[in-house]
Design a protein around this motif. Structure first.
Motif, PDB file in Angstrom:
ATOM      1  N   UNK A 142     -50.032  46.808 -20.747  1.00 12.81           N
ATOM      2  CA  UNK A 142     -51.059  47.201 -21.132  1.00 12.81           C
ATOM      3  C   UNK A 142     -52.299  46.884 -19.895  1.00 12.81           C
ATOM      4  N   UNK A 143     -51.993  45.731 -19.105  1.00 11.56           N
ATOM      5  CA  UNK A 143     -52.872  45.440 -18.027  1.00 11.56           C
ATOM      6  C   UNK A 143     -52.119  45.288 -16.792  1.00 11.56           C
ATOM      7  N   UNK A 144     -52.791  45.506 -15.772  1.00 15.42           N
ATOM      8  CA  UNK A 144     -52.232  45.244 -14.191  1.00 15.42           C
ATOM      9  C   UNK A 144     -51.791  43.582 -14.157  1.00 15.42           C
ATOM     10  N   UNK A 145     -51.015  43.505 -13.463  1.00 17.07           N
ATOM     11  CA  UNK A 145     -50.203  42.030 -13.288  1.00 17.07           C
ATOM     12  C   UNK A 145     -49.468  41.995 -12.012  1.00 17.07           C
ATOM     13  N   UNK A 146     -49.858  40.813 -11.248  1.00 15.22           N
ATOM     14  CA  UNK A 146     -48.949  40.878  -9.977  1.00 15.22           C
ATOM     15  C   UNK A 146     -47.517  40.157 -10.411  1.00 15.22           C
ATOM     16  N   UNK A 147     -46.390  40.780  -9.791  1.00 12.91           N
ATOM     17  CA  UNK A 147     -45.123  40.335 -10.298  1.00 12.91           C
ATOM     18  C   UNK A 147     -44.702  39.041 -10.077  1.00 12.91           C
ATOM     19  N   UNK A 148     -45.369  38.179  -8.931  1.00 10.48           N
ATOM     20  CA  UNK A 148     -45.082  36.854  -8.740  1.00 10.48           C
ATOM     21  C   UNK A 148     -46.007  36.171  -9.692  1.00 10.48           C
ATOM     22  N   UNK A 149     -47.110  36.513 -10.028  1.00 11.80           N
ATOM     23  CA  UNK A 149     -47.859  35.741 -11.032  1.00 11.80           C
ATOM     24  C   UNK A 149     -47.260  35.878 -12.481  1.00 11.80           C
ATOM     25  N   UNK A 150     -46.592  36.846 -12.774  1.00  5.16           N
ATOM     26  CA  UNK A 150     -45.848  37.088 -13.971  1.00  5.16           C
ATOM     27  C   UNK A 150     -44.983  36.327 -14.218  1.00  5.16           C
ATOM     28  N   UNK A 151     -43.995  35.981 -13.089  1.00  4.35           N
ATOM     29  CA  UNK A 151     -42.984  35.070 -13.001  1.00  4.35           C
ATOM     30  C   UNK A 151     -43.452  33.707 -13.102  1.00  4.35           C
ATOM     31  N   UNK A 152     -44.515  33.406 -12.242  1.00  4.82           N
ATOM     32  CA  UNK A 152     -45.242  31.948 -12.615  1.00  4.82           C
ATOM     33  C   UNK A 152     -45.754  31.560 -13.836  1.00  4.82           C
ATOM     34  N   UNK A 153     -46.377  32.719 -14.608  1.00  5.15           N
ATOM     35  CA  UNK A 153     -46.792  32.460 -16.029  1.00  5.15           C
ATOM     36  C   UNK A 153     -45.720  32.460 -16.850  1.00  5.15           C
ATOM     37  N   UNK A 154     -44.553  33.139 -16.551  1.00  7.73           N
ATOM     38  CA  UNK A 154     -43.414  32.924 -17.772  1.00  7.73           C
ATOM     39  C   UNK A 154     -43.044  31.605 -17.594  1.00  7.73           C
ATOM     40  N   UNK A 155     -43.042  30.846 -16.514  1.00 12.44           N
ATOM     41  CA  UNK A 155     -42.278  29.557 -16.200  1.00 12.44           C
ATOM     42  C   UNK A 155     -43.067  28.525 -17.233  1.00 12.44           C
ATOM     43  N   UNK A 156     -44.818  28.992 -16.670  1.00 14.63           N
ATOM     44  CA  UNK A 156     -45.840  28.228 -17.517  1.00 14.63           C
ATOM     45  C   UNK A 156     -45.695  28.078 -18.875  1.00 14.63           C
ATOM     46  N   UNK A 157     -45.445  29.324 -19.325  1.00 14.52           N
ATOM     47  CA  UNK A 157     -45.473  29.597 -21.104  1.00 14.52           C
ATOM     48  C   UNK A 157     -44.214  28.730 -21.448  1.00 14.52           C
ATOM     49  N   UNK A 158     -43.076  28.662 -20.716  1.00 14.81           N
ATOM     50  CA  UNK A 158     -42.159  27.648 -21.387  1.00 14.81           C
ATOM     51  C   UNK A 158     -42.477  26.036 -21.071  1.00 14.81           C
ATOM     52  N   UNK A 159     -43.095  25.943 -19.947  1.00 19.63           N
ATOM     53  CA  UNK A 159     -43.714  24.417 -20.020  1.00 19.63           C
ATOM     54  C   UNK A 159     -44.527  24.189 -21.138  1.00 19.63           C
ATOM     55  N   UNK A 160     -45.623  25.000 -21.335  1.00 22.21           N
ATOM     56  CA  UNK A 160     -46.315  24.582 -22.319  1.00 22.21           C
ATOM     57  C   UNK A 160     -45.961  24.595 -23.518  1.00 22.21           C
ATOM     58  N   UNK A 161     -44.936  25.734 -23.955  1.00 21.18           N
ATOM     59  CA  UNK A 161     -44.163  25.526 -25.157  1.00 21.18           C
ATOM     60  C   UNK A 161     -43.396  24.069 -25.513  1.00 21.18           C
ATOM     61  N   UNK A 162     -42.661  23.588 -24.418  1.00 22.71           N
ATOM     62  CA  UNK A 162     -42.210  22.264 -24.404  1.00 22.71           C
ATOM     63  C   UNK A 162     -43.221  21.093 -24.604  1.00 22.71           C
ATOM     64  N   UNK A 163     -44.240  21.387 -23.997  1.00 22.53           N
ATOM     65  CA  UNK A 163     -45.257  20.357 -24.094  1.00 22.53           C
ATOM     66  C   UNK A 163     -46.049  20.127 -25.477  1.00 22.53           C
ATOM     67  N   UNK A 164     -46.096  21.057 -26.040  1.00 24.03           N
ATOM     68  CA  UNK A 164     -46.700  20.874 -27.545  1.00 24.03           C
ATOM     69  C   UNK A 164     -45.794  20.357 -28.455  1.00 24.03           C
ATOM     70  N   UNK A 165     -44.578  20.143 -28.086  1.00 24.29           N
ATOM     71  CA  UNK A 165     -43.813  19.633 -28.791  1.00 24.29           C
ATOM     72  C   UNK A 165     -43.099  18.280 -28.354  1.00 24.29           C
ATOM     73  N   UNK A 166     -43.869  17.737 -27.493  1.00 23.42           N
ATOM     74  CA  UNK A 166     -43.166  16.484 -26.516  1.00 23.42           C
ATOM     75  C   UNK A 166     -43.548  15.136 -27.160  1.00 23.42           C
ATOM     76  N   UNK A 167     -44.447  15.162 -28.056  1.00 18.24           N
ATOM     77  CA  UNK A 167     -44.837  13.854 -28.810  1.00 18.24           C
ATOM     78  C   UNK A 167     -45.759  12.946 -27.933  1.00 18.24           C
ATOM     79  N   UNK A 168     -46.333  13.601 -26.804  1.00 19.37           N
ATOM     80  CA  UNK A 168     -47.407  12.742 -26.051  1.00 19.37           C
ATOM     81  C   UNK A 168     -48.832  13.282 -26.662  1.00 19.37           C
ATOM     82  N   UNK A 169     -49.219  12.383 -27.336  1.00 14.37           N
ATOM     83  CA  UNK A 169     -50.479  12.900 -28.143  1.00 14.37           C
ATOM     84  C   UNK A 169     -51.832  12.599 -27.406  1.00 14.37           C
TER      85      UNK A 169
END
Length: 300
Positions: free
Chosen positions: A186-213
């Motif tokens: 839908x929107x223009x996005x740099x390929x390298x940034x897309x990969x970086x955001x993909x990794x970030x999304x996985x890190x964030x998803x894990x972080x909101x389940x990590x019990x560190x409040x």
């Protein structure tokens, strides 16, 4: 995803795996390669990042909580690793469309409509767009006609560990990951940034389940952290957001984290320990909690 595929082709797949009669741009070869790379990448990100979070961030004292299940960590990992291959099938279809040039991904900053400012704006818009989409998808998955079919398995984990982050029913996992994949169509996005955001999304998803409040005070009402998401697991119909609390506030589903007002999982553990109802007697502790469901946890 074509960047990853090109690297894999150059260093591994072309010289060591595929016969020379299979051209690199062949559709069947690309689909097979994407299936392998997607599953391998998902497993490495999930198990690798999950293990780092589990051993170095997750507070293992939470495993004393009455709602923490027997063999829960093993069950979370097993469920996630069973679901990920199924999630990868429709995901690869989208990756294949990207590789074949149907997305708006671009290679260099010069291809951006707005140059470097466009690169920054696309990162911000990616976060807000996916946060909005996931909020409504997540809330839809809690609808009484849908919940038991797809989303309930993820709510088995009342006190999640980092390994619960990807322990979804395959339909649930794909639907909540879909906004990340449709954005570059839908929107223009740099390929390298897309990969970086993909990794970030996985890190964030894990972080909101990590019990560190712990949440910086100034960000408590803005950022959806582990404390917010733990309340989602415990109280069911609050804090659906991914990164921010914006849509929960607009949708009337925001709940201030109980862990930040002295009523969280750690507080219950300390209370039960002080009353002698936890150490060496998890059954007794479970009975204590189940007798006060309205206070500690909403039953789905």
């Amino acid at each position: 995803m074509d960047l990853v595929l090109n690297v894999a082709d150059y260093y591994v797949l072309t010289p060591h795996v595929y016969p020379s009669s299979w051209p690199e741009d062949g559709a069947l070869r690309q689909i097979i390669s994407l299936l392998v790379l997607t599953n391998l990448g998902a497993a490495v990100l999930y198990l690798g990042l999950g293990a780092i979070s589990y051993f170095f961030i997750f507070d293992h004292n939470l495993m004393k909580h009455p709602h923490f299940l027997e063999n829960q960590v093993r069950r979370e990992i097993k469920y996630a690793m069973t679901s990920l291959p199924w999630i990868s099938v429709p995901t690869v279809a989208l990756f294949f469309a990207e590789v074949r040039g149907y997305s708006k991904l671009y290679d260099s900053v010069g291809d951006s409509p707005l140059g470097w400012p466009g690169l920054f704006l696309s990162m911000i818009s990616f976060l807000f767009f996916t946060d909005m989409c996931i909020y409504w998808i997540h809330r839809f998955l809690h609808h009484k006609l849908i919940y038991k079919l797809f989303h309930k398995p993820h709510h088995i984990w009342k006190i999640p560990t980092p390994f619960a982050s990807h322990a979804f029913h395959p339909v649930d996992g794909f639907m909540q990951g879909l906004p990340y994949h449709i954005y570059p169509f839908l929107f223009p996005l740099h390929k390298v940034l897309y990969l970086a955001l993909y990794v970030f999304v996985n890190i964030w998803t894990i972080s909101i389940h990590d019990g560190d409040y712990r949440v910086p005070g100034a960000l408590t009402s803005v950022v959806n952290g582990s404390a917010h998401h733990t309340d989602h697991h415990l109280f069911f119909d609050y804090n659906y957001g991914q990164y921010f609390t914006l849509w929960d506030r607009l949708g009337g589903s925001y709940r201030h984290p109980s862990a930040l007002v002295g009523k969280g999982p750690h507080d219950l553990i300390r209370k039960l320990q002080a009353e002698g109802k936890l150490d060496g007697d998890r059954t007794k502790a479970k009975g204590q909690v189940n007798g006060h469901r309205a206070v500690t946890c909403k039953e789905e």
